[in-house]
Write an enzyme that holds these catalytic residues in place. Structure first.
Site, PDB file in Angstrom:
ATOM      1  N   LYS A  23       5.092   4.161   5.905  1.00 39.24           N
ATOM      2  CA  LYS A  23       4.893   5.580   5.574  1.00 39.24           C
ATOM      3  C   LYS A  23       3.434   5.844   5.172  1.00 39.24           C
ATOM      4  CE  LYS A  23       6.007   7.385   1.216  1.00 39.24           C
ATOM      5  NZ  LYS A  23       4.785   8.003   0.728  1.00 39.24           N
ATOM      6  N   ASN A  24       2.898   4.961   4.329  1.00 37.63           N
ATOM      7  CA  ASN A  24       1.575   5.224   3.772  1.00 37.63           C
ATOM      8  C   ASN A  24       0.427   4.887   4.721  1.00 37.63           C
ATOM      9  OD1 ASN A  24       2.866   6.216   1.590  1.00 37.63           O
ATOM     10  ND2 ASN A  24       2.520   4.430   0.275  1.00 37.63           N
ATOM     11  N   ARG A  97       0.412  15.567  -0.613  1.00 38.36           N
ATOM     12  CA  ARG A  97      -1.033  15.631  -0.839  1.00 38.36           C
ATOM     13  C   ARG A  97      -1.818  15.424   0.448  1.00 38.36           C
ATOM     14  NH1 ARG A  97      -2.927  13.407  -5.963  1.00 38.36           N
ATOM     15  NH2 ARG A  97      -3.936  11.836  -4.683  1.00 38.36           N
ATOM     16  N   CYS A 121      -0.461  20.683 -10.076  1.00 38.03           N
ATOM     17  CA  CYS A 121      -1.251  19.465 -10.017  1.00 38.03           C
ATOM     18  C   CYS A 121      -2.272  19.418  -8.882  1.00 38.03           C
ATOM     19  CB  CYS A 121      -0.338  18.256  -9.948  1.00 38.03           C
ATOM     20  SG  CYS A 121       0.638  18.220  -8.462  1.00 38.03           S
ATOM     21  N   ASP A 311       4.369   0.235  -6.126  1.00 40.14           N
ATOM     22  CA  ASP A 311       5.581   0.709  -5.431  1.00 40.14           C
ATOM     23  C   ASP A 311       6.661  -0.379  -5.324  1.00 40.14           C
ATOM     24  OD1 ASP A 311       4.429   3.403  -4.355  1.00 40.14           O
ATOM     25  OD2 ASP A 311       2.957   1.887  -3.868  1.00 40.14           O
ATOM     26  N   VAL A 333      -1.267   1.117 -12.499  1.00 41.53           N
ATOM     27  CA  VAL A 333      -1.741   2.056 -11.463  1.00 41.53           C
ATOM     28  C   VAL A 333      -1.374   3.499 -11.818  1.00 41.53           C
ATOM     29  CG1 VAL A 333      -1.705   2.649  -9.006  1.00 41.53           C
ATOM     30  CG2 VAL A 333      -1.592   0.248  -9.705  1.00 41.53           C
TER      31      VAL A 333
HETATM   32  C1  EPZ Z   1      -1.103   5.975  -2.370  1.00 42.37           C
HETATM   33  O1  EPZ Z   1      -1.211   7.117  -3.219  1.00 42.37           O
HETATM   34  C2  EPZ Z   1       0.337   5.935  -1.940  1.00 42.37           C
HETATM   35  N1  EPZ Z   1       0.674   7.188  -1.291  1.00 42.37           N
HETATM   36  C3  EPZ Z   1       1.239   5.688  -3.130  1.00 42.37           C
HETATM   37  O2  EPZ Z   1       2.564   5.553  -2.669  1.00 42.37           O
HETATM   38  C4  EPZ Z   1       0.828   4.384  -3.804  1.00 42.37           C
HETATM   39  O3  EPZ Z   1       1.611   4.192  -4.960  1.00 42.37           O
HETATM   40  C5  EPZ Z   1      -0.651   4.449  -4.188  1.00 42.37           C
HETATM   41  O4  EPZ Z   1      -1.448   4.769  -3.018  1.00 42.37           O
HETATM   42  C6  EPZ Z   1      -1.145   3.136  -4.778  1.00 42.37           C
HETATM   43  O5  EPZ Z   1      -0.942   2.087  -3.864  1.00 42.37           O
HETATM   44  C7  EPZ Z   1       0.325   7.411  -0.033  1.00 42.37           C
HETATM   45  O6  EPZ Z   1      -0.301   6.586   0.630  1.00 42.37           O
HETATM   46  C8  EPZ Z   1       0.788   8.698   0.578  1.00 42.37           C
HETATM   47  P1  EPZ Z   1      -4.322   6.395  -5.462  1.00 42.37           P
HETATM   48  P2  EPZ Z   1      -2.618   7.698  -3.634  1.00 42.37           P
HETATM   49  O7  EPZ Z   1      -5.316   7.426  -5.119  1.00 42.37           O
HETATM   50  O8  EPZ Z   1      -3.585   7.451  -2.536  1.00 42.37           O
HETATM   51  C9  EPZ Z   1      -5.657   8.181  -9.709  1.00 42.37           C
HETATM   52  C10 EPZ Z   1       4.851   6.078  -2.540  1.00 42.37           C
HETATM   53  O9  EPZ Z   1       5.864   6.093  -3.278  1.00 42.37           O
HETATM   54  N2  EPZ Z   1      -6.425   9.193  -8.966  1.00 42.37           N
HETATM   55  O10 EPZ Z   1      -4.617   4.983  -5.152  1.00 42.37           O
HETATM   56  O11 EPZ Z   1      -2.428   9.087  -4.080  1.00 42.37           O
HETATM   57  C11 EPZ Z   1      -4.163   8.412  -9.583  1.00 42.37           C
HETATM   58  O12 EPZ Z   1      -3.704   9.372 -10.485  1.00 42.37           O
HETATM   59  C12 EPZ Z   1       3.526   6.571  -3.074  1.00 42.37           C
HETATM   60  O13 EPZ Z   1       4.893   5.727  -1.350  1.00 42.37           O
HETATM   61  C13 EPZ Z   1      -7.259  10.045  -9.677  1.00 42.37           C
HETATM   62  O14 EPZ Z   1      -7.381   9.958 -10.889  1.00 42.37           O
HETATM   63  O15 EPZ Z   1      -2.920   6.781  -4.863  1.00 42.37           O
HETATM   64  C14 EPZ Z   1      -3.619   7.006  -9.849  1.00 42.37           C
HETATM   65  O16 EPZ Z   1      -3.536   6.759 -11.229  1.00 42.37           O
HETATM   66  C15 EPZ Z   1       3.570   6.883  -4.536  1.00 42.37           C
HETATM   67  N3  EPZ Z   1      -7.964  10.998  -8.986  1.00 42.37           N
HETATM   68  C16 EPZ Z   1      -4.694   6.100  -9.253  1.00 42.37           C
HETATM   69  O17 EPZ Z   1      -5.861   6.907  -9.114  1.00 42.37           O
HETATM   70  C17 EPZ Z   1      -7.888  11.136  -7.625  1.00 42.37           C
HETATM   71  O18 EPZ Z   1      -8.565  12.002  -7.059  1.00 42.37           O
HETATM   72  C18 EPZ Z   1      -4.346   5.507  -7.908  1.00 42.37           C
HETATM   73  O19 EPZ Z   1      -3.991   6.526  -7.011  1.00 42.37           O
HETATM   74  C19 EPZ Z   1      -7.044  10.259  -6.921  1.00 42.37           C
HETATM   75  C20 EPZ Z   1      -6.329   9.298  -7.627  1.00 42.37           C
END
Ligand code: EPZ
Length: 436
Positions: A23-24, A97, A121, A311, A333
């Site tokens: 999916k991701n 998103r 958000c 995840d 995370v």
């Molecule tokens: C991706 O989310 C995945 N989603 C998530 O899977 C996954 O848990 C995550 O990566 C970590 O591996 C998709 O690919 C669609 P991040 P993403 O940016 O890219 C903070 C699932 O269930 N952050 O790595 O959104 C954020 O709040 C989902 O399949 C900011 O602060 O994750 C988090 O604490 C859930 N500002 C951390 O970074 C930003 O602008 C990591 O988020 C962006 C992120």
């Protein structure tokens, strides 16, 4: 389709299922197709709701998209690309998103992009602050309009040097999708290097991009003027595989997962074995099983790749309720990813949450009053309950708990699970689960 499921638990899950593309990765590869001036073909695409969401968004922008669910292929032709209205994007995207990731490619191809205000958000500082910072640095102008953010690039997009304060998956993808056609060289330090990102880099390279990844999390991209379409087969969904593996362990079952790839889940496999699960890597998949005897408690923390994925945490915690002793799980995370344990406790589990960083490392949530560490004492028998699922992974974890529990559970709100788990009802039936 009904939004709830009744599960008569206490039976081991046994049999074979198949898992298709991640999916991701798939959603991002579909966005990457926007960069190509010739058609793209994505293969091994799962039938999940998120694919429908991205398909809708691309069609809205004029992409001629054909999705063959059975064959698992999506073909995308961008010849008639056009801008879309924020209100329509919002209607298609819901809480997804993905719209933020369309910005770089649309700025290159059309000179403008829109991010709808999806409420709370999305436009709030934190969730997309990394993304907006990157886009602005490339030269995008971001203006707030009544229904969202309107982006333009009056002077084109130019390569940047950027260091992420945290190796965010989405922000790394944002940078890649924007840098490949930006003028000059882009250097990203502290990048995320998840296998899904590596697959996106491979896809972009097929399209004409020049990208190199160093061992120190540095990615260098040399911008090119034009990109073509791709033909690519998505890597397997390692989150879904780990979810079924955890289900096998929690129910004392035995599941052969076709499509599972060892190379993208070494860290999970190590932990699975330490807990007392067993697996055999076979041709075309991995068999996961409970070999009998006690499960062992462990201490682990979630982390960016190559660490233990956030995840994977939720499904595994259900299996840990059946392990002997005290397990400690430190979530580094996401600050609030243990909400699902409330339902587990209602079913008989003993999971206590703490604000402190438990384990051998502190994380950025340590001093901020988030219950992001869990202590799980086991083994505790689980009994059926009525549950409303909170989110995608937490929801699947509740299904596992209901399957492992004695008695009947009514699990509602399961539509959210369709976002990321292909045909999970049929797979449960194939594994011998008693569901209505
Ligand atoms: C991706 O989310 C995945 N989603 C998530 O899977 C996954 O848990 C995550 O990566 C970590 O591996 C998709 O690919 C669609 P991040 P993403 O940016 O890219 C903070 C699932 O269930 N952050 O790595 O959104 C954020 O709040 C989902 O399949 C900011 O602060 O994750 C988090 O604490 C859930 N500002 C951390 O970074 C930003 O602008 C990591 O988020 C962006 C992120």
């Amino acid at each position: 389709m009904s939004d709830s499921i009744r599960i008569h638990g206490g039976k081991p899950l046994e049999g074979e299922i198949s898992v298709r593309g991640a999916k991701n990765f798939v959603s991002k590869a579909m966005v990457a197709a926007l960069l190509g001036s010739t058609p793209s073909m994505l293969r091994n695409v799962p039938d999940i709701r998120d694919v429908g969401v991205v398909s809708g968004l691309l069609r809205l922008h004029g992409v001629d998209l054909e999705y063959d669910v059975e064959a698992g292929t999506v073909s995308m032709d961008t010849t008639s690309l056009n801008p879309a209205e924020a209100i329509d994007i919002a209607a298609h995207a819901g809480s997804s998103r993905i719209p933020i990731l369309l910005c770089g490619p649309l700025l290159h191809r059309l000179g403008e992009a829109v991010i709808p205000d999806l409420g709370g958000c999305l436009i709030g500082d934190r969730p997309i602050d990394f993304h907006l910072e990157i886009l602005k640095k490339f030269g995008a102008t971001v203006e707030e309009s009544g229904d969202g953010l309107h982006l333009t690039a009056p002077h084109g997009l130019k390569g940047i040097r950027h260091e992420l304060s945290y190796p965010s998956v989405g922000a790394t993808e944002q940078l890649l999708l924007t840098a490949v056609m930006a003028e000059g060289i882009t250097l990203l330090e502290n990048a995320a290097v998840e296998p899904e990102i590596k697959d996106l880099i491979d896809t972009l390279q097929k399209m004409g991009a020049i990208i190199s990844v160093d061992t120190d999390r540095t990615i260098q991209i040399e911008g090119v003027k034009e990109m073509r379409g791709y033909d690519h087969t998505a890597l397997c969904d390692r989150i879904e595989v780990a979810s079924w593996a955890s289900a096998a362990l929690a129910t004392k079952g035995n599941i052969l997962v076709h499509g599972a790839q060892q190379r993208s889940m070494g860290t999970f496999l190590n932990v699975f074995r330490k807990v007392g699960g067993e697996f055999d890597v076979v041709e075309g998949g991995i068999r996961f099983y409970h070999p009998g005897g006690e499960l062992h408690s462990i201490a682990l923390q979630t982390d960016v790749h190559p660490g233990f994925m956030t995840d994977w945490q939720q499904p595994l915690v259900v299996a840990l309720t059946q392990a002997t002793g005290l397990s400690i799980v430190h979530e580094t995370v996401y600050e609030q990813r243990f909400g699902f344990t409330k339902a587990l406790n209602a079913m008989g589990a003993q999971v206590q949450l703490f604000n402190e960083c438990l384990g051998d490392r502190t994380c950025r949530f340590g001093q901020r009053n988030f219950k992001h560490s869990a202590v799980i004492s086991g083994p505790t028998p689980l009994t059926g309950a009525d549950i409303v699922v909170p989110d995608l992974r937490g929801g699947f974890s509740h299904l596992i708990a209901a399957l492992a529990a004695t008695g009947t559970s009514n699990v509602s709100g399961i539509g959210i699970i369709d976002r990321g788990y292909e045909n999970f009802r049929a797979k449960l039936v194939a594994l011998g689960a008693s569901i209505e």
